[in-house]
Design a protein around this motif. Structure first.
Motif, PDB file in Angstrom:
ATOM      1  N   THR A  64       0.859  -1.203  -0.021  1.00 39.71           N
ATOM      2  CA  THR A  64       0.013   0.141  -0.272  1.00 39.71           C
ATOM      3  C   THR A  64       0.878   1.269  -0.147  1.00 39.71           C
ATOM      4  OG1 THR A  64      -1.843  -1.411   1.135  1.00 39.71           O
ATOM      5  CG2 THR A  64      -1.730   1.059   1.291  1.00 39.71           C
ATOM      6  N   PRO A  65       0.565   2.316  -0.691  1.00 38.75           N
ATOM      7  CA  PRO A  65       1.466   3.606  -0.774  1.00 38.75           C
ATOM      8  C   PRO A  65       1.234   4.418   0.174  1.00 38.75           C
ATOM      9  CG  PRO A  65      -0.598   3.708  -2.442  1.00 38.75           C
ATOM     10  CD  PRO A  65      -0.636   2.211  -1.768  1.00 38.75           C
ATOM     11  N   ASP A  66       2.216   5.070   0.394  1.00 32.07           N
ATOM     12  CA  ASP A  66       2.088   6.200   1.666  1.00 32.07           C
ATOM     13  C   ASP A  66       1.389   7.321   0.924  1.00 32.07           C
ATOM     14  OD1 ASP A  66       3.832   4.846   3.862  1.00 32.07           O
ATOM     15  OD2 ASP A  66       5.354   4.874   2.331  1.00 32.07           O
ATOM     16  N   ILE A  67       1.646   7.513  -0.263  1.00 36.87           N
ATOM     17  CA  ILE A  67       1.065   8.798  -0.924  1.00 36.87           C
ATOM     18  C   ILE A  67       0.634   8.162  -2.450  1.00 36.87           C
ATOM     19  CG2 ILE A  67       1.254  11.038  -1.961  1.00 36.87           C
ATOM     20  CD1 ILE A  67       3.614  11.364  -0.090  1.00 36.87           C
ATOM     21  N   ILE A  95      -2.064   9.236   2.023  1.00 36.91           N
ATOM     22  CA  ILE A  95      -2.231  10.677   1.508  1.00 36.91           C
ATOM     23  C   ILE A  95      -2.621  10.556  -0.010  1.00 36.91           C
ATOM     24  CG2 ILE A  95      -1.426  12.955   1.354  1.00 36.91           C
ATOM     25  CD1 ILE A  95       0.726  12.067   3.586  1.00 36.91           C
ATOM     26  N   ILE A  96      -3.683  11.206  -0.161  1.00 32.10           N
ATOM     27  CA  ILE A  96      -4.276  11.058  -1.499  1.00 32.10           C
ATOM     28  C   ILE A  96      -4.295  12.526  -2.099  1.00 32.10           C
ATOM     29  CG2 ILE A  96      -6.360  11.015  -2.919  1.00 32.10           C
ATOM     30  CD1 ILE A  96      -5.628   8.298  -1.659  1.00 32.10           C
ATOM     31  N   VAL A  97      -3.390  12.565  -3.545  1.00 32.41           N
ATOM     32  CA  VAL A  97      -3.149  13.729  -4.074  1.00 32.41           C
ATOM     33  C   VAL A  97      -3.891  13.639  -5.542  1.00 32.41           C
ATOM     34  CG1 VAL A  97      -1.437  15.381  -4.872  1.00 32.41           C
ATOM     35  CG2 VAL A  97      -1.067  14.109  -2.732  1.00 32.41           C
ATOM     36  N   PHE A  98      -4.342  14.620  -5.891  1.00 32.66           N
ATOM     37  CA  PHE A  98      -5.068  14.640  -7.473  1.00 32.66           C
ATOM     38  C   PHE A  98      -4.495  15.740  -8.026  1.00 32.66           C
ATOM     39  CE2 PHE A  98      -7.788  11.484  -6.489  1.00 32.66           C
ATOM     40  CZ  PHE A  98      -8.763  11.216  -7.279  1.00 32.66           C
ATOM     41  N   VAL A 119     -12.175  12.774  -0.160  1.00 31.39           N
ATOM     42  CA  VAL A 119     -11.327  11.722  -0.168  1.00 31.39           C
ATOM     43  C   VAL A 119      -9.674  12.397  -0.615  1.00 31.39           C
ATOM     44  CG1 VAL A 119     -11.766  11.007  -2.729  1.00 31.39           C
ATOM     45  CG2 VAL A 119     -10.550   9.430  -0.737  1.00 31.39           C
ATOM     46  N   ILE A 120      -9.949  13.310  -1.438  1.00 29.49           N
ATOM     47  CA  ILE A 120      -9.001  14.142  -1.838  1.00 29.49           C
ATOM     48  C   ILE A 120      -8.377  15.064  -0.752  1.00 29.49           C
ATOM     49  CG2 ILE A 120      -7.941  15.829  -3.653  1.00 29.49           C
ATOM     50  CD1 ILE A 120     -10.374  15.160  -5.507  1.00 29.49           C
ATOM     51  N   ASP A 121      -6.905  14.724  -0.396  1.00 25.54           N
ATOM     52  CA  ASP A 121      -6.485  15.724   0.618  1.00 25.54           C
ATOM     53  C   ASP A 121      -5.828  16.924   0.111  1.00 25.54           C
ATOM     54  OD1 ASP A 121      -6.588  13.715   3.006  1.00 25.54           O
ATOM     55  OD2 ASP A 121      -5.490  12.311   1.804  1.00 25.54           O
TER      56      ASP A 121
END
Length: 701
Positions: A64-67, A95-98, A119-121
């Motif tokens: 599982t990714p950290d980011i 951490i979710i980045v778009f 859900v988008i941090d």
């Protein structure tokens, strides 16, 4: 104190795979961000780049990714969100980045988007390379605690987020001044796994666009200055790609390729690769919107591999004023079309239906103008109200009275699995179907004309016939409009095709995004989209059906309309009638079942069509009438057979795959080649009705 383990960072530019590989291109954008981050942060992180959702799911389940970073385009937004939600549910600390253009440009709309998608941090707005590095360093300073960073109201240039303190909309940072600040993701090996015979490599030699079109996400001032990569970098990338590529295409994603002097040097490099390695056969670009002489020079250097474009969108002055656009002159467009024909390249233009100020007559006039300018291929788009464009904003909607509908984006749907949970996803787009100068019924009439252009004009499908009509002083645009009327007549063999097309147009449009979103998640719905019962790109689907399965009907309608047109103008003598009959047969033998590479034919003709072909049929046919019939053979060359085989492997031969072949290929280069078999007496000719039982049905379809 032990060193911290590298942070696992995944960059996903996901594509739907339910019906086909919807976005069959290398994930260049996210790879740039990953490559830049790897260079700047080194051993602090471990990066991986993904395209296929199935591979991404396996990687997430294994480590599982950290980011987790996701691209956000109109064709993968809900797919990215769905994976992000499942990851966040199971691993809240991830951490979710778009980032990407499918994001509003107005502050309150941006805030609404982020609140609707909690859900988008963090959202990286516009250019992402340095913004992501800055975000990573801000997270590191907060011990990778999202709530800590947000509680401090930390400003990270180009990064937006919503926290307990409200919406934080940091100012944009400086753009990269030189694209070589980011290492090539090709030369680092990051892209090697994507050379799979399906995905098309992409290259960016510059970034930015000096134009301000309101319907485009690059129309904003942020991108108005063009930034460059070095020629040395581009040359090394091209060499690296050519050593590994398994598809015939290359996409250059520059906004105005061929407009700058640097592009000429790049074309010389590409031409050397073509000579040495036979690649690329097709170069897909958005050609420069001015400097047409230089664009033509670029096309000549690469042996006509470029589709030469003059994207007008409309020729109506009011429409152009409303979208803040200026076009090249029609005379310049005609010159470009003639030069493209000389080079053996496709020339194309673009027209967008339902732009503000558009009317039925204005749209028809734009189509007529492009046809009579001899553009070989006319791309006709619907007006998508893209979140990242000025036109989608509230002010434009109110000013022009946009009436919009929602539909599932063609091919952009599927059923996927993560952590043992299966879920359905379909992307929804908003299109304009009416406004204060165009009624919905007019919109439908324009769509029917668009289909007529697709199947009777594009790719020079009836170039031989149209050139003859032009010799008689008749307009190609008038011929297409007559075909448009005749094909829709209930007595026409194509009536069912046009009826089905308009019925699907209506069936795929929804008044409410929420209602459509609810419909697509109902059990079995996405399976029906995958099966082709719903959600096709109507133009591509019905063009595919016509090209690959209805050539006999196409020829019957086209040549019937041409004959009637000539009779009406009192210029259809006996020789003309004879010529049309034989031209129809010659055309059919070249184009029917064009993917059947093993099919060969030979036939006798009273006209030397081989010499007429060399003259592009722009000469008087009577000069090529022969007292003894000419025997002509029809077959695919070895190179064509290889190319068609590659396309079938890449896209398949169902209706969706056939549509993709029509999009990606120079279709006229798939027609059977002709050669002289010998000359025989007229008595040995073989003419007559084409076999209705086998016409137009490819063995592969």
């Amino acid at each position: 104190m032990s060193a911290r383990m590298p942070m696992r960072v995944y960059f996903a530019d996901l594509t739907h795979t339910g019906q086909a590989i919807a976005s069959n291109t290398f994930p260049l954008g996210v790879a740039f961000v990953a490559s830049h981050a790897q260079q700047k942060l080194g051993n602090l992180l471990e990066t991986k780049v993904f395209k296929y959702p199935e591979e991404f799911a396996k990687a997430v389940e294994a480590d599982t990714p950290d980011i987790a970073c996701f691209s956000n385009f109109s064709w993968n937004s809900d797919l990215s969100l769905s994976f992000a939600k499942l990851i966040k549910d199971k691993y809240p600390e991830t951490i979710i980045v778009f980032g990407g253009p499918n994001y509003p440009i107005i502050a309150d709309e941006q805030e609404a988007f982020l609140r609707d998608n909690p859900v988008i941090d963090f959202y990286v707005w516009l250019e992402g390379e340095q913004a992501f590095v800055d975000l990573y360093q801000a997270l590191e300073a907060s011990n990778f605690k999202v709530n800590v960073l947000k509680a401090n109201k930390s400003n990270v240039a180009g990064v937006h987020y919503v926290g307990e303190q409200g919406f934080i909309r940091s100012e944009l940072g400086l753009r990269l001044q030189d694209l070589t600040e980011t290492p090539s993701p090709y030369q680092t090996g990051m892209m090697d796994k994507f050379f799979d015979g399906i995905l098309i490599p992409m290259l960016q030699t510059n970034r930015g666009c000096p134009f301000t079109c309101t319907f485009c996400t690059e129309g904003a001032g942020y991108y108005n200055k063009v930034r460059w990569s070095s020629h040395n970098r581009v040359e090394k990338d091209l060499t690296y790609i050519s050593d590994r590529v398994e598809v015939p295409d290359l996409i250059v994603v520059d906004s105005n390729f061929g407009m700058y002097k640097q592009d000429i040097d790049i074309c010389h490099t590409i031409a050397a690769l073509q000579e040495k390695k036979g690649w690329p056969k097709y170069l897909h670009v958005s050609a420069g919107k001015n400097q047409k002489e230089r664009v033509l020079k670029a096309a000549e250097i690469v042996n006509g591999a470029i589709n030469l474009s003059a994207t007008v969108q409309s020729i109506d002055d009011l429409v152009l004023e409303n979208i803040k656009r200026r076009n090249i002159s029609l005379d310049s467009l005609l010159d470009m079309s003639k030069e493209a024909e000389r080079l053996g390249a496709n020339s194309y233009s673009e027209v967008i239906l339902c732009l503000p100020g558009d009317t039925r007559n204005a749209h028809f006039s734009s189509i007529r103008a492009m046809i009579d300018a001899d553009v070989n291929f006319l791309r006709m788009y619907q007006l998508m109200l893209l979140p990242g464009s000025e036109m989608s904003g509230k002010a434009s909607r109110e000013k022009f009275g946009f009436v919009s509908r929602y539909r599932v984006l063609p091919r952009c749907f599927g059923v996927y699995e993560l952590f043992g949970e299966s879920f359905s996803v379909a992307e929804i787009e908003e299109i304009c179907v009416a406004h204060n100068t165009m009624e919905f019924d007019d919109y439908l009439e324009c769509r029917a004309l668009n289909l007529s252009v697709e199947i009777f004009y594009n790719s020079g499908i009836f170039r031989e016939l149209i050139e003859f009509l032009k010799l008689r002083g008749l307009l190609a645009s008038e011929f297409i409009e007559r075909v448009y009327s005749a094909a829709r007549n209930p007595e026409s063999p194509l009536f069912d095709l046009f009826t089905g097309f308009l019925e699907e147009n209506l069936a795929n449009l929804w008044n409410s995004r929420a209602d459509l979103a609810q419909f697509v998640i109902e059990p079995g719905t996405v399976s029906k989209y995958i099966a082709g019962e719903y959600g096709n790109n109507e133009l591509f689907k019905y063009r595919s059906l016509a090209f690959f399965r209805r050539q006999l009907d196409l020829h019957n309608v086209a040549f019937g309309v041409a004959r009637d047109y000539l009779v009406e103008e009192d210029i259809c003598d006996e020789l003309t009638a004879k010529y049309l009959d034989q031209l129809r047969r010659y055309s059919m033998l070249r184009k029917d079942a064009m993917l059947e590479v093993g099919r060969t034919e030979k036939e006798m003709f009273d006209f030397d069509f081989l010499l007429l072909e060399k003259e592009n049929f722009g000469v008087e046919p009577s000069e090529f009438a022969r007292p003894k019939a000419v025997e002509i053979g029809f077959s695919h060359s070895a190179e064509q057979r290889e190319l068609i085989s590659t396309y079938i492997h890449q896209y398949g031969t169902d209706v969706v795959g056939l549509g993709r072949i029509l999009i990606r290929s120079h279709v006229n280069k798939l027609y059977r080649q002709t050669g002289r078999v010998g000359e025989h007496s007229v008595d040995s000719r073989k003419f007559g009705a084409y076999d209705d039982q086998t016409a137009g049905v490819p063995a592969t379809g």
